[in-house]
Design a protein around this motif. Sequence first.
Motif, PDB file in Angstrom:
ATOM      1  N   GLN A  61       0.840  -1.194   0.000  1.00  0.00           N
ATOM      2  CA  GLN A  61       0.000   0.000   0.000  1.00  0.00           C
ATOM      3  C   GLN A  61       0.873   1.241   0.000  1.00  0.00           C
ATOM      4  N   ALA A  62       0.390   2.299  -0.672  1.00  0.00           N
ATOM      5  CA  ALA A  62       1.116   3.558  -0.738  1.00  0.00           C
ATOM      6  C   ALA A  62       0.122   4.675  -1.049  1.00  0.00           C
ATOM      7  N   PRO A  63       0.535   5.937  -0.847  1.00  0.00           N
ATOM      8  CA  PRO A  63      -0.383   7.048  -1.121  1.00  0.00           C
ATOM      9  C   PRO A  63      -0.797   7.158  -2.587  1.00  0.00           C
ATOM     10  N   ASP A  64       0.074   6.759  -3.515  1.00  0.00           N
ATOM     11  CA  ASP A  64      -0.294   6.815  -4.933  1.00  0.00           C
ATOM     12  C   ASP A  64      -0.021   5.474  -5.601  1.00  0.00           C
ATOM     13  N   ALA A  68       2.836   2.371  -4.866  1.00  0.00           N
ATOM     14  CA  ALA A  68       2.378   1.044  -4.443  1.00  0.00           C
ATOM     15  C   ALA A  68       2.912  -0.028  -5.376  1.00  0.00           C
ATOM     16  N   PRO A 102      -7.619   1.568  -5.888  1.00  0.00           N
ATOM     17  CA  PRO A 102      -7.648   2.561  -4.807  1.00  0.00           C
ATOM     18  C   PRO A 102      -8.284   2.018  -3.538  1.00  0.00           C
ATOM     19  N   GLN A 103      -7.892   2.615  -2.421  1.00  0.00           N
ATOM     20  CA  GLN A 103      -8.496   2.354  -1.128  1.00  0.00           C
ATOM     21  C   GLN A 103      -9.368   3.561  -0.761  1.00  0.00           C
ATOM     22  N   THR A 115      -7.973   7.171  -0.099  1.00  0.00           N
ATOM     23  CA  THR A 115      -6.937   7.360   0.928  1.00  0.00           C
ATOM     24  C   THR A 115      -5.584   6.781   0.524  1.00  0.00           C
ATOM     25  N   GLY A 116      -5.535   6.051  -0.549  1.00  0.00           N
ATOM     26  CA  GLY A 116      -4.287   5.450  -0.996  1.00  0.00           C
ATOM     27  C   GLY A 116      -4.563   4.379  -2.035  1.00  0.00           C
ATOM     28  N   TYR A 117      -3.525   3.629  -2.361  1.00  0.00           N
ATOM     29  CA  TYR A 117      -3.645   2.595  -3.382  1.00  0.00           C
ATOM     30  C   TYR A 117      -3.008   1.298  -2.885  1.00  0.00           C
ATOM     31  N   GLN A 118      -3.586   0.194  -3.331  1.00  0.00           N
ATOM     32  CA  GLN A 118      -3.076  -1.130  -2.964  1.00  0.00           C
ATOM     33  C   GLN A 118      -2.695  -1.887  -4.229  1.00  0.00           C
TER      34      GLN A 118
END
Length: 242
Positions: A61-64, A68, A102-103, A115-118
Amino acid sequence: MRQSLLPLLLAAALAAPTAAAQAPAVPQAAASDGTLLSISAQAEASRVPDVATLSAGVVTQAPDANAALRANAAQMQQLMAAVREAGIADKDTQTSGLSVHPQYRHDGDSAPVITGYQASNTVSLKVRDIGSLGDVLDALVASGANQVNGPSFEIDQPDEAYDEARRGALAKARERAEMYAESLGLRVRRIVSISEGGGFMPPPMPMMRMRAEAQDMAASSPVSPGESTLTANLDVVFELGR
């Protein structure tokens, strides 16, 4: 006139056997004094599995999305190195899933907020040395795999076991036909037809699901392949008579 017909008659006589030989065979029915008996029979054969199949993957997981995916690729490189080091051949390694999505955070009636990406990447592996399976599982987790599913077990060359089950099913059908014939004061004359249903090998139970945080790395994970059972189903038609 008679001489001109002779070649035509000769050609027809030569063609007749060929046409008869090419005619499709017609299934034989019972003799006029015979009785047809249809029997379904099933038999099983068991073997210890010699191949295990499992899947292993990395979820990051990461912000973009790019971050990720980059983090996932770095961990997957470590995982694939562990796969090769474990002796699993390239032909037994196959990517089975790769995704980035996306999350969301849901706040009441408001629109969902990203809120972020997986990112996830999963490979399917075939382990041909069952004895090393526990070590393989531990190596995958140690290399960064945080999703491991399986193993499932199978017989790599099942034909011999299926043939054993087929012979057993045929023997059962013959024994049952003899019983019916004896009860009716008849005998089994011949087998009219045999048809085979689909074989069945139930999946081994239980399936194992592992996560990295749940592993005790002090020793190899215990794995027991048990036995796999293969089934043959036959439909056999006998002719009974006196």
